[in-house]
Design an enzyme around this catalytic site. Structure first.
Site, mmCIF file in Angstrom:
data_model
loop_
_atom_site.group_PDB
_atom_site.id
_atom_site.type_symbol
_atom_site.label_atom_id
_atom_site.label_comp_id
_atom_site.label_asym_id
_atom_site.label_seq_id
_atom_site.Cartn_x
_atom_site.Cartn_y
_atom_site.Cartn_z
ATOM 1 N N GLY A 16 0.870 -1.175 0.000
ATOM 2 C CA GLY A 16 0.000 0.000 0.000
ATOM 3 C C GLY A 16 0.905 1.223 0.000
ATOM 4 N N VAL A 82 1.357 -13.201 4.144
ATOM 5 C CA VAL A 82 2.073 -13.574 5.363
ATOM 6 C C VAL A 82 1.059 -14.076 6.380
ATOM 7 C CG1 VAL A 82 3.472 -12.705 7.266
ATOM 8 C CG2 VAL A 82 3.884 -11.881 4.941
ATOM 9 N N GLU A 174 -18.322 10.071 0.061
ATOM 10 C CA GLU A 174 -18.064 9.922 -1.372
ATOM 11 C C GLU A 174 -19.007 8.901 -2.007
ATOM 12 O OE1 GLU A 174 -13.304 11.043 -1.176
ATOM 13 O OE2 GLU A 174 -13.929 8.967 -0.991
#
Lengths: 442, 442
Positions: A16, A82, A174
């Site tokens: 990210g 992971v 939004e």
């Protein structure tokens, strides 16, 4: 015989904003970086709601990780998830069994949805964190109008045409504003039996205002703009139950039910389960959202070889002149933390003292919909607050600027330009028409 | 009191090329059309392989059906899957139970994959007919390289880097050529442990040549271009078994095994199950692929109110000067059949005799990969056959021309231009990294 000294092994979990910036920051270092990401792409999350509302295609906001780092020879990108962090052994175990050893570790695994202890709501009210989330929300939005067109029963039709967004932060605002755009503009004229503009869009927020990270007056402006777009905003309203036909809300004047077949969750985030792994392995405390409390230099107490950045970290910002402040879970903070964590690894390798993390807050912006946004900008020139059309343009260009990749910027710019003029949305793809079945009422 | 005369109810099943053109052809008619489609979009199938190879995003080739017909008031678009055709009652039943009555019916439900009686191969070797197929193939292609990068075992790595395409028609040729492009150009420099250019791309074809619908010399040219791109073409080779680790092939010199973790099926199509429905309800015969045999005017014997067009129909082309010829299962044929079936409905409504279907064959084109294609063009000016770079340009522009929607054309043109110059592919999105598990060997 000369012995080969292995370069320090840096492992970064997650690509990210935090993981991306940390990896980039190490591009000239004499280290061997393994970048682990469980999808194959870096996601530009601020525009994920656009994929969820069929305004952009997924590739416009997703860049393949190994493509981004092809020209950085010290990075090896591996696709994997992971599952275990073995702190004593200094190695990670992936889901497929592969073991990856490290000398230094940056965990940037981010956050997922939190349903405040009601995980059973997850299939009923999807959240928006990944592309798969966006596809599912898009599917449900488009299907709702399709089902309404086929259903002659007025009550069921109304339920299909009632859209509920839970959570008044930037994502919720939004989504609600864009839903209104879809109903009032995009689908205009395309149905024969229903009027899509008659759809009800509800935004449910538990606290007293939307966009809590913004100044009060901008929150108010956002509510005005939402209302003008046709969204019904209900603050001081808490969701107490969700089923497949609708939801129960506790408001100021009591409890009531909303019949709504499309419910979108934007109300809570929880840290990645790797936070709990780290807590077990190092004794680091977790906060209420499961985020790992880090030292001022973003490492873990007693484990300087492990740093945590981004939404997974509960970090404080340190600067002369003010007390330590909590760092918000926003993209710019993740990026800055990534850079600081990487810089501190290099400092440790050089035997130098590490830097305390300092968050530079440039402000906040949130779009509401067509021609509407709020911007709270902090710059060396001063503090600017504005809203409306100009704020919306600013929001557009800021997001295009920060997108990764020239081609993506061009695509998004073109998509938005054509969408604005035509009031159309071009990513209206549904492949699976199986509608979510209403759950039995509890 | 005047009685209201209901307009004739025309129901069209499927919005592929056949259904789309039939609906359009009726745009000025005083009829009520219900267009049923089981996805929400019209798919430009000739470019589906581009989505499967991460070259285009899905919305670039998928246009929302109700958006296409918003300006045609006599069409009501409904999203749904037809499960039963009740011929005597003249109605259709959808999966959700909705019943749709008709006065005239055009079934344009298309085709799906045929595994020649080996349906168990379907999960092991995905075909390419829908967007979901394309996403799955794309996922497996990208994952294969990712898994190879992680696997240190040479034999397993080779199996991940061996890609097999079964079927030497246009789809198979396009997939194989593009796979070679991905391996040799797109992923260049992006891996640290493998060399993606070392991937083996195999194209397995049961007959003696690829692109059987093309003239012999163009088939040969295609093989040459494929070989130059790095594809190994094996004709006269039949697949006898597929498991999760690879496949068994019967070739000229005997039987052998290929270890290949990514197998793509492009070898056979079967008609939609609605063909069997129609056969049961009307007695119409089916051919070996399950396609419905139609009268010269595309209707069913004894049931002039039902027409079948496109890949679901086994139709003949009638014209003075030659015997009836079978109509191939290609997009231009589906479009022409759709128009003829619609015109014949209007003729029946007007009490006029219907037209026999005549297929105008403008030729064939297939792309092989970068700078390579074969074109067999039949025009009033003559018969042209060409291959190579110029054929590839022709192919590009023909496909852009026939795409629906100006914006889609612009997007695809831009995508291809940038992809060509940068040798990149921009739709490399994988969200689900669960690898297909190897099936136990039978």
């Amino acid at each position: 015989m000369q012995s080969t000294i292995q370069r320090p092994r840096i492992v970064i979990v997650g690509c990210g904003f935090g993981g991306l910036e940390a990896t980039r920051a190490l591009r000239h270092a004499a280290v061997d970086i393994t970048l682990l990401e469980r999808t194959n792409h870096h996601l530009f999350q601020p525009l994920l709601y656009q994929v969820a509302t069929a305004g952009l295609s997924a590739p416009a906001i997703a860049a393949p990780v190994r493509h981004l780092f092809r020209k950085q020879p010290n990075v090896t990108t591996l696709l994997g998830e992971v599952v275990t962090i073995e702190v004593a052994a200094r190695q990670l175990l992936l889901a497929d069994g592969l073991a990856i050893g490290y000398d230094h570790l940056i965990v940037a695994a981010g956050a997922t949805h939190s349903y405040f202890g009601h995980d059973e709501w997850a299939p009923l009210a999807p959240g928006l964190k990944t592309l798969d989330d966006a596809f599912e929300i898009r599917r449900r939005i488009l299907l709702a109008f399709e089902e309404a067109e086929k259903d002659s029963d007025p009550a069921r039709r109304d339920a299909w045409l009632t859209f509920t967004v839970i959570g008044g932060g930037p994502t919720g605002v939004e989504m609600a504003g864009t839903l209104a755009e879809i109903a009032r503009h995009t689908l205009s004229g395309e149905f024969r039996r229903i009027d899509p503009a008659s759809a009800k869009i509800l935004l449910i927020e538990g606290s007293a205002r939307v966009l809590q990270a913004m100044p009060q007056d901008l929150s108010q402006r956002a509510i005005e703009q939402l209302t003008k777009l046709g969204v019904e905003v209900r603050v001081d309203s808490r969701v107490t139950a969700i089923d497949g036909d609708g939801l129960e809300v506790q408001g100021a004047s009591g409890s009531y039910r909303i019949a709504s077949r499309c419910v979108i969750w934007a109300a809570g985030v929880a840290a990645s389960p790797l936070g709990a792994q780290l807590a077990r392995g190092t004794g680091a405390p977790l906060d209420r959202a499961g985020r790992v409390q880090v030292e001022p230099d973003l490492s873990l107490a007693g484990h300087p070889e492990i740093s945590v950045v981004g939404d997974l970290a509960a970090a404080m910002s340190h600067a002369d002149g003010h007390d330590p402040r909590p760092v918000p879970g926003v993209s710019p903070a993740a990026k800055q933390m990534g850079r600081t964590a990487a810089a501190n690894i290099l400092r440790r390798l050089a035997g130098q003292p590490t830097l305390k993390f300092r968050y530079r807050d440039y402000g906040n912006l949130a779009t509401i919909g067509r021609n509407a946004a709020v911007v709270d900008l902090v710059s060396p020139l001063g503090h600017f607050k504005f809203s409306g059309y100009f704020a919306w343009l600013f929001w557009l260009f800021a997001h295009i600027y920060f997108l990764i990749g020239f081609r993506n910027r061009l695509v998004v710019l073109m998509d938005w330009a054509s969408a604005y003029w035509s009031k159309q949305r071009y990513a209206r793809v549904v492949t699976d028409i199986e509608v979510p079945a209403p759950a039995p009422r509890p």
